[in-house]
Every structure is written in structure tokens, then in C-alpha cells.
Design a protein around this motif. Sequence first.
Motif, short mmCIF file in Angstrom:
data_model
loop_
_atom_site.label_atom_id
_atom_site.label_comp_id
_atom_site.label_asym_id
_atom_site.label_seq_id
_atom_site.Cartn_x
_atom_site.Cartn_y
_atom_site.Cartn_z
N LEU A 1 -15.27 -1.13 32.94
CA LEU A 1 -14.02 -1.70 33.47
C LEU A 1 -12.86 -0.74 33.22
O LEU A 1 -11.96 -0.62 34.06
CB LEU A 1 -13.75 -3.07 32.80
N MET A 2 -12.89 -0.04 32.09
CA MET A 2 -11.82 0.93 31.80
C MET A 2 -11.82 2.08 32.82
O MET A 2 -10.76 2.52 33.27
CB MET A 2 -12.00 1.47 30.37
N LEU A 3 -13.00 2.54 33.20
CA LEU A 3 -13.06 3.63 34.20
C LEU A 3 -12.56 3.15 35.56
O LEU A 3 -11.83 3.88 36.25
CB LEU A 3 -14.48 4.18 34.30
N ASP A 4 -12.93 1.94 35.94
CA ASP A 4 -12.42 1.37 37.20
C ASP A 4 -10.89 1.24 37.15
O ASP A 4 -10.19 1.53 38.12
CB ASP A 4 -13.01 -0.02 37.46
N THR A 5 -10.39 0.79 35.99
CA THR A 5 -8.94 0.58 35.85
C THR A 5 -8.20 1.92 35.86
O THR A 5 -7.09 2.02 36.40
CB THR A 5 -8.64 -0.20 34.55
N ALA A 6 -8.80 2.94 35.25
CA ALA A 6 -8.18 4.27 35.25
C ALA A 6 -7.97 4.75 36.68
O ALA A 6 -6.91 5.32 37.02
CB ALA A 6 -9.05 5.26 34.47
N ASP A 7 -8.95 4.51 37.55
CA ASP A 7 -8.80 4.87 38.96
C ASP A 7 -7.73 4.02 39.62
O ASP A 7 -6.89 4.52 40.38
CB ASP A 7 -10.13 4.70 39.70
N ALA A 8 -7.75 2.72 39.31
CA ALA A 8 -6.82 1.79 39.97
C ALA A 8 -5.36 2.12 39.63
O ALA A 8 -4.49 1.98 40.49
CB ALA A 8 -7.15 0.36 39.56
N VAL A 9 -5.09 2.54 38.41
CA VAL A 9 -3.69 2.83 38.03
C VAL A 9 -3.34 4.30 38.23
O VAL A 9 -2.22 4.72 37.94
CB VAL A 9 -3.35 2.40 36.58
N GLY A 10 -4.29 5.09 38.72
CA GLY A 10 -3.99 6.48 39.05
C GLY A 10 -3.87 7.41 37.86
O GLY A 10 -3.07 8.35 37.87
N LEU A 11 -4.70 7.17 36.83
CA LEU A 11 -4.75 8.15 35.74
C LEU A 11 -5.22 9.48 36.33
O LEU A 11 -5.98 9.48 37.30
CB LEU A 11 -5.74 7.66 34.68
N PRO A 12 -4.78 10.61 35.79
CA PRO A 12 -5.21 11.89 36.37
C PRO A 12 -6.73 11.91 36.53
O PRO A 12 -7.46 11.44 35.66
CB PRO A 12 -4.76 12.93 35.34
N ALA A 13 -7.17 12.45 37.66
CA ALA A 13 -8.61 12.44 37.97
C ALA A 13 -9.22 13.83 37.86
O ALA A 13 -10.37 14.03 38.26
CB ALA A 13 -8.81 11.86 39.38
N ASP A 14 -8.46 14.78 37.31
CA ASP A 14 -9.02 16.13 37.22
C ASP A 14 -10.18 16.14 36.23
O ASP A 14 -10.21 15.35 35.28
CB ASP A 14 -7.93 17.14 36.80
N PRO A 15 -11.16 17.03 36.46
CA PRO A 15 -12.36 17.04 35.61
C PRO A 15 -12.04 17.21 34.13
O PRO A 15 -12.66 16.58 33.28
CB PRO A 15 -13.16 18.25 36.13
N GLU A 16 -11.06 18.04 33.80
CA GLU A 16 -10.75 18.30 32.39
C GLU A 16 -10.23 17.04 31.70
O GLU A 16 -10.69 16.68 30.62
CB GLU A 16 -9.71 19.43 32.28
N PHE A 17 -9.24 16.38 32.32
CA PHE A 17 -8.70 15.17 31.70
C PHE A 17 -9.76 14.10 31.57
O PHE A 17 -9.93 13.47 30.52
CB PHE A 17 -7.49 14.63 32.48
N ARG A 18 -10.52 13.88 32.65
CA ARG A 18 -11.50 12.79 32.62
C ARG A 18 -12.62 13.06 31.61
O ARG A 18 -13.15 12.13 31.00
CB ARG A 18 -12.06 12.52 34.01
#
Length: 159
Positions: free
Chosen positions: A97-114
Motif C-alpha cells: 500500500l505504501m508503494l501504491d501511495t508513493a505513486d499516487a502522491v507523486g513521490l520522486p520515481a527516479d531509480p535512485e530515490f526509489r
Amino acid sequence: MALGETEIPTLAAWAGGPERFRALFDAFYAAVPDHPVLAPVFAGMNPRHAEHVAAFVTEVFGGPKAYTEAGGSHAAMIGHHLGRHLTEEQRRAWVSLMLDTADAVGLPADPEFRAAFVGYLEWGTRLAVINSAPGVEAPTDDPPMPVWGWGPPGGPWLG
Ligand code: HEM
């Protein structure tokens, strides 16, 4: 100027600061009551739970120290999980659910951050499960707050 010639941002700064983590955890815990696995785990949740967890994670990621300045500590956080007997199914549901929410709120999606973010989620949730097991007692010392950095990539995606 290339990023390598300047200061590497903290994970908290790269993500957008305390407000972004507050948005992340507000959205996450707003979804929890509708989640079949997680709803019962958080049924008696403190109304300020999202705010507290957001402050904790922001501090771990190198942001402002609001959690400890308000009297919190790593020991206090561990204490909240004692005796809860969390399961692997519940842990997996929390991470998912946290990963889905990270996408939903637009947390940076770059490979390094994720990569750094997921690494912390895996570490932190597995510790929560371990600390919640029957017979585990509160730490007698005062363990330092965890500090999470970029890990092997060393800094954010530069394109
Ligand atoms: C990185 C992972 C985690 C972090 C950083 C974290 C952090 C925290 C913090 C800071 C609190 C205290 C909140 C407060 O003072 O109001 C807390 C409480 C709690 N956590 Fe976690 N937690 C994590 C993982 C989990 C997981 C995986 C579960 C269950 C699936 C869980 C279940 C709970 C519960 C049930 C409480 C008590 C809620 C309440 O009664 O207010 N936590 N957690």
C-alpha cells in the motif's frame, strides 16, 4: 553545474520535504480503513498517527528533527510495536500500500530515490515485525535514530 559538483540532497529534501511525507502518510492512513488486511491492525489508531510516522520517516531521511524534538525516540517508536504480533502478510500489505501511495502522491520515481526508499521500507517494516513478536521487550538502552541515505547509487538520478 552538475550535481556531482554540488551538495548531494538528503532523501527528505529530494522527496519534497516534510510536507511531502505528511501527504504520503495522510494518504496512506486514509486508505487503511478500507484495506482488508490492514484495517484491523490500525483500528484503534491514535488520530495523530500519520503525523507522527511522517515526522519519524522525515527525520530518518535527513530532514528536520521534529520527531525527536517533540520528545520521540527510536526506543519510543519500537515501543509502539511491542506485543502487536504483526505478521508477514500484514507487513507485505503495508509495504504494498505504501508503494501504491508513493505513486499516487507523486513521490520522486527516479531509480535512485526509489531504491533507497524501498530499502528503508523493507528494513523498517521487518524490524517492526521482529519487535512486535511475542516476548520481545522494550530496549533498555537509548538506540540512536536510524539515518537513511542514498546507498550505493550515492545520489539522485541526473538523467
Ligand atoms: C518503516 C516502517 C515503520 C515505521 C517507520 C513505523 C513507525 C511507527 C511510529 C512512529 C509509530 C508511533 C506513532 C504514534 O506515536 O502515534 C508506530 C505505531 C504503530 N505501528 Fe508502525 N511503523 C512501521 C511499520 C509498521 C508496520 C509494517 C505495521 C503493521 C503492519 C505497523 C503497525 C503499527 C501500529 C499498529 C502502531 C500503533 C498505532 C496506534 O495505536 O496509534 N507499523 N509506527
